[in-house]
Design a protein around this motif. Structure first.
Motif, PDB file in Angstrom:
ATOM      1  N   HIS A 174       0.810  -1.217   0.000  1.00 23.13           N
ATOM      2  CA  HIS A 174       0.000   0.000   0.000  1.00 23.13           C
ATOM      3  C   HIS A 174       0.847   1.272   0.000  1.00 23.13           C
ATOM      4  N   TYR A 175       2.163   1.127  -0.222  1.00 25.77           N
ATOM      5  CA  TYR A 175       3.037   2.305  -0.182  1.00 25.77           C
ATOM      6  C   TYR A 175       2.574   3.359  -1.199  1.00 25.77           C
ATOM      7  N   GLY A 176       2.380   4.583  -0.712  1.00 27.61           N
ATOM      8  CA  GLY A 176       2.015   5.703  -1.576  1.00 27.61           C
ATOM      9  C   GLY A 176       0.585   5.729  -2.056  1.00 27.61           C
ATOM     10  N   VAL A 177      -0.183   4.702  -1.717  1.00 31.58           N
ATOM     11  CA  VAL A 177      -1.533   4.577  -2.281  1.00 31.58           C
ATOM     12  C   VAL A 177      -2.450   5.713  -1.837  1.00 31.58           C
ATOM     13  N   LEU A 178      -2.349   6.152  -0.586  1.00 30.66           N
ATOM     14  CA  LEU A 178      -3.269   7.176  -0.107  1.00 30.66           C
ATOM     15  C   LEU A 178      -3.109   8.483  -0.876  1.00 30.66           C
ATOM     16  N   ILE A 179      -1.884   8.840  -1.226  1.00 29.65           N
ATOM     17  CA  ILE A 179      -1.686  10.066  -1.994  1.00 29.65           C
ATOM     18  C   ILE A 179      -2.099   9.856  -3.446  1.00 29.65           C
ATOM     19  N   TYR A 180      -1.785   8.700  -4.004  1.00 28.90           N
ATOM     20  CA  TYR A 180      -2.235   8.428  -5.373  1.00 28.90           C
ATOM     21  C   TYR A 180      -3.767   8.425  -5.451  1.00 28.90           C
ATOM     22  N   LYS A 181      -4.444   7.935  -4.437  1.00 28.73           N
ATOM     23  CA  LYS A 181      -5.911   7.967  -4.433  1.00 28.73           C
ATOM     24  C   LYS A 181      -6.418   9.409  -4.425  1.00 28.73           C
ATOM     25  N   GLN A 182      -5.711  10.278  -3.706  1.00 26.08           N
ATOM     26  CA  GLN A 182      -6.108  11.682  -3.721  1.00 26.08           C
ATOM     27  C   GLN A 182      -5.923  12.281  -5.114  1.00 26.08           C
ATOM     28  N   ILE A 183      -4.851  11.908  -5.787  1.00 28.19           N
ATOM     29  CA  ILE A 183      -4.646  12.386  -7.161  1.00 28.19           C
ATOM     30  C   ILE A 183      -5.765  11.892  -8.064  1.00 28.19           C
ATOM     31  N   GLU A 184      -6.189  10.647  -7.884  1.00 35.85           N
ATOM     32  CA  GLU A 184      -7.328  10.141  -8.660  1.00 35.85           C
ATOM     33  C   GLU A 184      -8.584  10.968  -8.413  1.00 35.85           C
ATOM     34  N   ARG A 185      -8.832  11.332  -7.157  1.00 33.25           N
ATOM     35  CA  ARG A 185     -10.004  12.160  -6.858  1.00 33.25           C
ATOM     36  C   ARG A 185      -9.892  13.522  -7.537  1.00 33.25           C
ATOM     37  N   MET A 186      -8.695  14.071  -7.549  1.00 35.90           N
ATOM     38  CA  MET A 186      -8.480  15.337  -8.248  1.00 35.90           C
ATOM     39  C   MET A 186      -8.744  15.193  -9.742  1.00 35.90           C
ATOM     40  N   MET A 187      -8.300  14.093 -10.307  1.00 40.81           N
ATOM     41  CA  MET A 187      -8.549  13.839 -11.727  1.00 40.81           C
ATOM     42  C   MET A 187     -10.044  13.748 -12.008  1.00 40.81           C
ATOM     43  N   ASP A 188     -10.779  13.007 -11.150  1.00 42.70           N
ATOM     44  CA  ASP A 188     -12.233  12.892 -11.326  1.00 42.70           C
ATOM     45  C   ASP A 188     -12.900  14.253 -11.322  1.00 42.70           C
ATOM     46  N   GLU A 189     -12.481  15.102 -10.391  1.00 40.51           N
ATOM     47  CA  GLU A 189     -13.089  16.418 -10.240  1.00 40.51           C
ATOM     48  C   GLU A 189     -12.689  17.354 -11.375  1.00 40.51           C
ATOM     49  N   THR A 190     -11.407  17.323 -11.742  1.00 44.36           N
ATOM     50  CA  THR A 190     -10.886  18.271 -12.725  1.00 44.36           C
ATOM     51  C   THR A 190     -11.309  17.930 -14.131  1.00 44.36           C
ATOM     52  N   PHE A 191     -11.230  16.642 -14.483  1.00 46.42           N
ATOM     53  CA  PHE A 191     -11.469  16.253 -15.861  1.00 46.42           C
ATOM     54  C   PHE A 191     -12.952  15.957 -16.132  1.00 46.42           C
ATOM     55  N   ASP A 192     -13.702  15.641 -15.063  1.00 43.68           N
ATOM     56  CA  ASP A 192     -15.157  15.472 -15.197  1.00 43.68           C
ATOM     57  C   ASP A 192     -15.504  14.543 -16.339  1.00 43.68           C
ATOM     58  N   ILE A 193     -14.812  13.383 -16.340  1.00 42.55           N
ATOM     59  CA  ILE A 193     -15.054  12.411 -17.399  1.00 42.55           C
ATOM     60  C   ILE A 193     -16.182  11.469 -17.001  1.00 42.55           C
TER      61      ILE A 193
END
Length: 269
Positions: free
Chosen positions: A250-269
């Motif tokens: 799970h190394y780094g996963v929590l921050i990568y998950k936050q980046i995914e949430r940012m992508m969902d919000e920003t790109f609105d795909i």
């Protein structure tokens, strides 16, 4: 409509090969969600030649982008990108894309920097100025009072405390804590043991940024090749301990998950 996201990892003078190669590897494997991730390196020459305009069109979700500025040393970033390069990056983010700054890239994304290494200091403003405040390091309390240098004594595994109550252990080597201006608008995603900001994010126009003082991007295979395999005999025990933490599934996963949430919000795909 495509769900393709391009992740560009900056690879030029000043970047750490360990950080660049790790980001290229882990962005591909740990960013998933609803997207097809295309990962590639990018140089200052690419940025100055308007590669973003060639690949991303306003209002078109095809090849929406994430720019990762990895660890290393940020003064060469300034030398290559100050002026036009940073104007291009700010425009790229503000029109609806994402900037990720890791360690040196985190310093580079703040408005001001106050850095103390072993035998030298770096102070000054930075042009991107995504974070409304100062990136301050290195953090001696995390490394038995050892200021940043290339030696193993200034490396550590530190526990981050996340806004949602979760914790994880992440590699630290010279990164910042982020001191915001009074009344600044930003998000604290994670803090160090002392409550100081370790990972922050915020909005820039239609886009977003995330700055990290820790190396959440590290890939164990690459760390073993570039750090452990090349370690002095006297450093091998600690380097092996650091590698063991990076190898956690799970190394780094929590921050990568936050980046995914940012992508969902920003790109609105």
């Amino acid at each position: 409509m495509t769900n393709t996201i391009t992740v560009w990892v900056y690879d030029d003078e000043g970047t750490s090969e360990l950080s660049v190669k790790s980001a290229l590897a882990t962005a591909q494997t740990k960013l998933s969600g609803a997207y097809t991730i295309e990962v590639c390196s990018i140089s200052s020459k690419d940025i100055l030649s308007n590669i973003f305009d060639d690949n991303i069109l306003d209002g078109n979700t095809k090849n929406r982008g994430v720019l990762i500025i990895p660890g290393g040393a940020d003064l060469p970033y300034c030398q290559k990108l100050n002026g036009l390069g940073n104007d291009i990056i700010r425009r790229f983010v503000s029109r609806g894309n994402i900037y990720i700054g890791i360690c040196a890239g985190g310093y580079y994304g703040a408005r001001d920097i106050e850095f103390s290494g072993e035998g030298y200091e770096i102070h000054g403003d930075r042009e991107l100025a995504f974070f409304p405040g100062t990136a301050i390091g290195s953090i001696q309390s995390l490394t038995n009072e050892q200021l940043y240098d290339e030696k193993v004594g200034s490396k550590a595994i530190t526990t981050l405390n996340y806004a949602d109550g979760q914790q994880d252990d992440v590699y630290y080597h010279g990164g910042a804590y982020f001191l915001a201006d009074k009344d600044a608008v930003f998000n604290t995603l994670a803090t160090y043991y002392n409550g100081k900001n370790a990972v922050v994010s915020g909005h820039v126009g239609k886009g977003q940024y995330l700055l990290s003082g820790v190396h959440f991007e590290l890939c164990p295979i690459i760390y073993e090749k570039y750090a452990v395999a090349q370690a002095k005999a006297s450093d091998l025990e600690k380097e092996t301990q650091l590698l063991a933490a990076i190898r956690h599934e799970h190394y780094g996963v929590l921050i990568y998950k936050q980046i995914e949430r940012m992508m969902d919000e920003t790109f609105d795909i």
